[in-house]
Design a protein around this motif. Structure first.
Motif, mmCIF file in Angstrom:
data_model
loop_
_atom_site.group_PDB
_atom_site.id
_atom_site.type_symbol
_atom_site.label_atom_id
_atom_site.label_comp_id
_atom_site.label_asym_id
_atom_site.label_seq_id
_atom_site.Cartn_x
_atom_site.Cartn_y
_atom_site.Cartn_z
ATOM 1 N N HIS A 194 38.712 52.191 32.609
ATOM 2 C CA HIS A 194 37.417 51.616 32.232
ATOM 3 C C HIS A 194 36.965 52.228 30.902
ATOM 4 C CE1 HIS A 194 33.517 49.759 32.806
ATOM 5 N NE2 HIS A 194 32.933 50.928 32.654
ATOM 6 N N GLN A 222 36.647 42.786 43.486
ATOM 7 C CA GLN A 222 37.807 43.586 43.056
ATOM 8 C C GLN A 222 38.444 44.379 44.194
ATOM 9 O OE1 GLN A 222 35.895 45.675 39.849
ATOM 10 N NE2 GLN A 222 36.324 44.061 38.357
ATOM 11 N N GLU A 227 43.394 43.389 40.672
ATOM 12 C CA GLU A 227 43.979 43.140 39.338
ATOM 13 C C GLU A 227 42.970 42.471 38.400
ATOM 14 O OE1 GLU A 227 44.544 41.603 42.108
ATOM 15 O OE2 GLU A 227 44.632 39.445 41.793
ATOM 16 N N THR A 229 40.044 42.424 35.923
ATOM 17 C CA THR A 229 39.365 43.410 35.083
ATOM 18 C C THR A 229 38.228 42.738 34.333
ATOM 19 O OG1 THR A 229 41.035 43.043 33.374
ATOM 20 C CG2 THR A 229 41.340 44.950 34.802
ATOM 21 N N ASP A 233 36.381 46.876 30.383
ATOM 22 C CA ASP A 233 37.456 47.815 30.694
ATOM 23 C C ASP A 233 38.297 48.053 29.439
ATOM 24 O OD1 ASP A 233 36.759 48.114 33.409
ATOM 25 O OD2 ASP A 233 37.780 46.238 33.903
ATOM 26 N N PRO A 236 42.734 47.711 30.320
ATOM 27 C CA PRO A 236 42.766 46.923 31.567
ATOM 28 C C PRO A 236 43.879 47.325 32.539
ATOM 29 C CG PRO A 236 42.403 45.488 29.683
ATOM 30 C CD PRO A 236 42.702 46.848 29.127
ATOM 31 N N THR A 239 43.135 50.571 34.113
ATOM 32 C CA THR A 239 42.018 50.401 35.047
ATOM 33 C C THR A 239 42.528 49.961 36.418
ATOM 34 O OG1 THR A 239 40.553 49.720 33.246
ATOM 35 C CG2 THR A 239 39.863 49.137 35.479
ATOM 36 N N VAL A 240 43.438 48.990 36.410
ATOM 37 C CA VAL A 240 43.968 48.452 37.672
ATOM 38 C C VAL A 240 44.772 49.518 38.416
ATOM 39 C CG1 VAL A 240 45.535 46.732 38.666
ATOM 40 C CG2 VAL A 240 43.925 46.067 36.859
ATOM 41 N N ARG A 243 42.300 51.961 39.871
ATOM 42 C CA ARG A 243 41.549 51.332 40.963
ATOM 43 C C ARG A 243 42.380 51.298 42.245
ATOM 44 N NH1 ARG A 243 39.980 45.793 39.168
ATOM 45 N NH2 ARG A 243 38.451 46.946 37.959
#
Ligand SMILES: [Zn+2]
Length: 281
Positions: A194, A222, A227, A229, A233, A236, A239-240, A243
């Motif tokens: 992020h 989410q 997946e 975003t 972010d 990206p 981020t995934v 997460r």
């Protein structure tokens, strides 16, 4: 969203505190996701005007006599009539003044998380929590105070450029780059993506645990669609990854879970290969 909700993790009292909310365009929250898909998951966050309403909520921790805030909300940056920046009122509702806060943990340096660290209105921003150590990850601070953040949105850099120096000059800043306790029972859990130095916060005591995801996840859709975003972010794919790792951790350890932009708290469940969200409290 305006009520206060407390729960215990061992002897640590945790309270979800509202800072208000803000509306975003679906294109900012679900870029690249076809409308018929995101509409299925928008739920009550879809407003009559077709906007996506995200909660702003921080976490207050009490350990003995000590008080820590996790993120500071938007503060004065939303203006006097803004829908966010309500944290001071939420604290006041608990009989807590800004000078009572001992520590503020910062997940990342976006305006909605650090704006409340200062008060505006004078010739220069001044610390809002005058007695509090402000603790953040060194990599996050380094990103925003160097040329590395030059490509970030102007409004974000403007706010960090006002807030971080004010806290630094007041000598209230503590930068950490390891997994030390930053408050009794509390540690940062690095969760980049992020922002490059974004971190979640783990609370544990007496075999009980909670995780504050910060903005590793910003919308309930989410959980089932990790997946997806958002436009904010910075990285990206990272981020995934972060997460998924945090959701697995929350589900496998049965952690009480909250996120700054998801109203309330709950538990993450892994159903087959799909994450789900059970609100609580
Ligand atoms: Zn945020």
């Amino acid at each position: 969203m305006d009520t206060q909700d407390s729960f215990l993790i061992g002897s640590i009292e945790c309270t979800v505190l509202s800072d208000g909310w803000s509306d975003y365009s679906p294109e900012a929250i679900f870029p690249g996701v076809p409308e018929e898909q995101w509409r299925r998951f928008a739920g009550s966050t879809l407003t009559e005007e077709g906007m996506i309403r995200l909660a702003y909520q921080t976490l207050l921790l009490r350990s003995g006599e000590r008080l820590a805030l996790v993120d500071a909300g938007l503060g004065d940056f939303g203006g006097p009539d803004g829908s966010a920046g309500k944290l001071p009122g939420s604290l006041e509702g608990l009989g807590i003044g800004p000078d009572d806060i001992d520590v503020v943990l910062v997940s990342h340096a976006h305006p909605d998380h650090i704006g409340g660290l200062v008060r505006l209105g004078g010739p220069a921003p001044v610390p809002a929590f005058r007695n509090a150590r402000v603790v953040m990850r060194r990599d996050e601070f380094g990103f925003w105070t160097s040329d590395a953040s030059a490509s970030m949105m102007e409004v974000m850099r403007e706010v960090t450029g006002m807030v971080l120096p004010a806290i630094d000059h007041a000598q209230l800043l503590d930068l950490v780059d390891d997994d030390r306790e930053v408050f009794p029972g509390v540690r940062f859990e690095p969760a980049p993506g992020h922002t490059p130095g974004h971190a979640a916060v783990l609370v544990s005591d007496d075999d009980q645990g909670a995780i504050y995801l910060a903005d590793a996840l910003i919308h309930t859709s989410q959980f089932e669609n990790p997946e997806w975003t958002a436009a904010f972010d910075a990285l990206p794919e990272v981020t995934v990854e972060s997460r998924r790792r945090l959701l697995e951790l929350a589900a496998s350890r049965d952690l009480t879970t909250m996120a700054f932009h998801v109203a309330g708290r709950g538990r993450v469940r892994l159903r087959g290969a799909v994450f789900g969200w059970d609100p609580e409290g």
